[in-house]
Design a protein around this motif. Structure first.
Motif, PDB file in Angstrom:
ATOM      1  N   GLN A  16       0.814  -1.214   0.000  1.00 23.00           N
ATOM      2  CA  GLN A  16       0.000   0.000   0.000  1.00 23.00           C
ATOM      3  C   GLN A  16       0.851   1.269   0.000  1.00 23.00           C
ATOM      4  N   ARG A  17       2.094   1.164   0.439  1.00 21.52           N
ATOM      5  CA  ARG A  17       2.944   2.329   0.647  1.00 21.52           C
ATOM      6  C   ARG A  17       3.056   3.241  -0.575  1.00 21.52           C
ATOM      7  N   PRO A  18       3.255   2.713  -1.801  1.00 18.31           N
ATOM      8  CA  PRO A  18       3.426   3.610  -2.955  1.00 18.31           C
ATOM      9  C   PRO A  18       2.213   4.493  -3.233  1.00 18.31           C
ATOM     10  N   ALA A  19       1.007   4.046  -2.836  1.00 20.67           N
ATOM     11  CA  ALA A  19      -0.204   4.815  -3.127  1.00 20.67           C
ATOM     12  C   ALA A  19      -0.491   5.874  -2.068  1.00 20.67           C
ATOM     13  N   LEU A  20       0.314   5.931  -1.024  1.00 15.58           N
ATOM     14  CA  LEU A  20       0.065   6.883   0.061  1.00 15.58           C
ATOM     15  C   LEU A  20       0.847   8.168  -0.162  1.00 15.58           C
ATOM     16  N   PRO A  21       0.373   9.284   0.385  1.00 18.77           N
ATOM     17  CA  PRO A  21       1.115  10.550   0.230  1.00 18.77           C
ATOM     18  C   PRO A  21       2.478  10.465   0.903  1.00 18.77           C
ATOM     19  N   SER A  22       3.450  11.147   0.321  1.00 20.43           N
ATOM     20  CA  SER A  22       4.832  11.084   0.809  1.00 20.43           C
ATOM     21  C   SER A  22       4.972  11.397   2.299  1.00 20.43           C
ATOM     22  N   PRO A  23       4.270  12.414   2.840  1.00 19.14           N
ATOM     23  CA  PRO A  23       4.477  12.755   4.252  1.00 19.14           C
ATOM     24  C   PRO A  23       4.166  11.621   5.234  1.00 19.14           C
ATOM     25  N   VAL A  24       3.282  10.675   4.872  1.00 23.17           N
ATOM     26  CA  VAL A  24       2.905   9.622   5.828  1.00 23.17           C
ATOM     27  C   VAL A  24       3.688   8.329   5.609  1.00 23.17           C
ATOM     28  N   ARG A  25       4.524   8.270   4.585  1.00 22.25           N
ATOM     29  CA  ARG A  25       5.250   7.019   4.334  1.00 22.25           C
ATOM     30  C   ARG A  25       6.230   6.710   5.455  1.00 22.25           C
TER      31      ARG A  25
ATOM     32  N   LEU B 184       5.624   7.253   8.569  1.00 24.74           N
ATOM     33  CA  LEU B 184       4.800   6.624   9.599  1.00 24.74           C
ATOM     34  C   LEU B 184       4.531   5.166   9.271  1.00 24.74           C
ATOM     35  N   VAL B 185       4.277   4.888   7.994  1.00 25.25           N
ATOM     36  CA  VAL B 185       4.052   3.504   7.569  1.00 25.25           C
ATOM     37  C   VAL B 185       5.298   2.668   7.846  1.00 25.25           C
ATOM     38  N   ASP B 186       6.471   3.228   7.553  1.00 26.50           N
ATOM     39  CA  ASP B 186       7.725   2.520   7.829  1.00 26.50           C
ATOM     40  C   ASP B 186       7.900   2.288   9.327  1.00 26.50           C
ATOM     41  N   SER B 187       7.568   3.309  10.117  1.00 26.78           N
ATOM     42  CA  SER B 187       7.683   3.179  11.571  1.00 26.78           C
ATOM     43  C   SER B 187       6.751   2.094  12.098  1.00 26.78           C
ATOM     44  N   ILE B 188       5.535   2.032  11.581  1.00 26.03           N
ATOM     45  CA  ILE B 188       4.592   0.986  11.989  1.00 26.03           C
ATOM     46  C   ILE B 188       5.136  -0.382  11.608  1.00 26.03           C
ATOM     47  N   GLY B 189       5.739  -0.485  10.412  1.00 23.77           N
ATOM     48  CA  GLY B 189       6.310  -1.756   9.983  1.00 23.77           C
ATOM     49  C   GLY B 189       7.399  -2.235  10.924  1.00 23.77           C
ATOM     50  N   VAL B 190       8.267  -1.317  11.364  1.00 23.53           N
ATOM     51  CA  VAL B 190       9.330  -1.678  12.308  1.00 23.53           C
ATOM     52  C   VAL B 190       8.730  -2.154  13.636  1.00 23.53           C
ATOM     53  N   LYS B 191       7.715  -1.465  14.118  1.00 25.28           N
ATOM     54  CA  LYS B 191       7.094  -1.840  15.393  1.00 25.28           C
ATOM     55  C   LYS B 191       6.359  -3.173  15.277  1.00 25.28           C
ATOM     56  N   LEU B 192       5.738  -3.437  14.134  1.00 25.14           N
ATOM     57  CA  LEU B 192       5.068  -4.726  13.938  1.00 25.14           C
ATOM     58  C   LEU B 192       6.077  -5.864  13.997  1.00 25.14           C
ATOM     59  N   GLU B 193       7.251  -5.639  13.423  1.00 20.34           N
ATOM     60  CA  GLU B 193       8.276  -6.676  13.461  1.00 20.34           C
ATOM     61  C   GLU B 193       8.747  -6.922  14.891  1.00 20.34           C
ATOM     62  N   THR B 194       8.825  -5.868  15.698  1.00 21.45           N
ATOM     63  CA  THR B 194       9.203  -6.015  17.108  1.00 21.45           C
ATOM     64  C   THR B 194       8.116  -6.747  17.887  1.00 21.45           C
ATOM     65  N   LEU B 195       6.860  -6.520  17.501  1.00 23.55           N
ATOM     66  CA  LEU B 195       5.725  -7.116  18.211  1.00 23.55           C
ATOM     67  C   LEU B 195       5.611  -8.618  17.950  1.00 23.55           C
TER      68      LEU B 195
ATOM     69  N   LEU C  67      -8.424   1.887   8.113  1.00 26.88           N
ATOM     70  CA  LEU C  67      -7.971   3.263   7.961  1.00 26.88           C
ATOM     71  C   LEU C  67      -7.455   3.513   6.548  1.00 26.88           C
ATOM     72  N   LEU C  68      -6.602   2.615   6.064  1.00 31.63           N
ATOM     73  CA  LEU C  68      -6.024   2.798   4.724  1.00 31.63           C
ATOM     74  C   LEU C  68      -7.067   2.572   3.633  1.00 31.63           C
ATOM     75  N   LYS C  69      -7.953   1.596   3.834  1.00 25.36           N
ATOM     76  CA  LYS C  69      -8.999   1.378   2.828  1.00 25.36           C
ATOM     77  C   LYS C  69      -9.958   2.563   2.780  1.00 25.36           C
ATOM     78  N   GLY C  70     -10.266   3.139   3.939  1.00 22.93           N
ATOM     79  CA  GLY C  70     -11.137   4.312   3.969  1.00 22.93           C
ATOM     80  C   GLY C  70     -10.513   5.486   3.239  1.00 22.93           C
ATOM     81  N   TYR C  71      -9.213   5.681   3.452  1.00 18.85           N
ATOM     82  CA  TYR C  71      -8.520   6.754   2.729  1.00 18.85           C
ATOM     83  C   TYR C  71      -8.515   6.484   1.230  1.00 18.85           C
ATOM     84  N   GLY C  72      -8.339   5.213   0.853  1.00 19.42           N
ATOM     85  CA  GLY C  72      -8.310   4.867  -0.572  1.00 19.42           C
ATOM     86  C   GLY C  72      -9.629   5.121  -1.275  1.00 19.42           C
TER      87      GLY C  72
END
Length: 236
Positions: free
Chosen positions: A119-128, A130-141, A169-174
């Motif tokens: 989903q990352r490529p379809a999101l606006p640059s400023p929030v990417r 945050l998406v990366d940060s969530i990915g890192v935290k998911l891996e820790t979880l 959240l992402l589907k709603g934005y899409g």
């Protein structure tokens, strides 16, 4: 001569750059690990396929008849074809976001992370970031969920946030038309609402991870926070 305002802006910029740098390092390491794991999976499949072809060829030569030149050429062609096929085949099947609720809890963060990457490529640059940060935290979880009871309230809270609210959240934005994503409504644009929602989820995952690490399952199970995100109207 720089003013106090200029110096303060420079200080804030330096701080943001340091935070961004730390996130980039974590994301870079995570991506490298994923690429290495994908290469290992591809090589493993190629080895199994080529091994099966060679074993079959040897068995045929011993039991039925010698292969001969043509048979050896055919085996060689089969080895080349199998290698090319399994090298090109995706290392893992795409994640069906509608099936996230059915995925075992310990595999949910990684599956959600893989879906996020698509989903990352379809999101606006400023929030990417945050998406990366969530990915890192998911891996820790992920390792912390391995021993968590699937039917416990804490597990349900994790599944609700990671497997339901984040994808919704992402589907709603899409679903918001592109021209309207930067149009303000009720004080915020959909782009800003998306950023706020992702920041909330990022913070929630961090708190969940800390509570799991401390064994504080009761606090995790009774958090009771739900995202309230608006897209041209209200969606819970």
């Amino acid at each position: 001569m720089p003013t106090d305002v200029d110096r303060e802006l420079n200080r804030i910029g330096d701080t943001l750059n340091r935070v961004r740098s730390r996130t980039d390092v974590a994301v870079s390491g995570r991506n490298r690990q994923h690429r290495e794991a994908e290469v290992v999976r591809r090589l493993g499949r190629i080895a199994v396929a080529d091994g099966a072809i060679l074993v079959g060829a040897i068995a045929f030569a011993l039991i039925v008849s010698p292969l001969g030149i043509m048979g050896a050429m055919l085996v060689g062609l089969l080895l080349i074809a199998a290698t090319i096929f399994f090298a090109a085949l995706p290392a893992s099947a795409p994640v069906n976001v509608e099936k996230l609720a059915e995925i075992p809890l310990k595999a949910l963060p990684r599956s959600t992370e893989r879906w996020l990457e698509t989903q990352r490529p379809a999101l606006p640059s400023p929030v990417r970031g945050l998406v990366d940060s969530i990915g890192v935290k998911l891996e820790t979880l992920t390792p912390q969920l391995a021993t968590l009871d699937e039917n416990s309230p804490a597990a349900m809270e994790v599944r609700k946030l990671v497997g339901e609210q984040l994808p919704e959240l992402l589907k709603g934005y899409g679903r918001v038309p592109e021209p309207l994503r930067r149009v303000e409504r009720n004080g915020l644009t959909p782009d800003q609402q998306l950023a706020q929602g992702l920041q909330l989820i990022d913070d929630e995952i961090a708190e969940m991870t800390a509570q799991l690490a401390q064994g504080d399952l009761d606090a995790l199970a009774t958090r009771g926070r739900y995202l309230q995100i608006k897209y041209q109207g209200e969606e819970g």
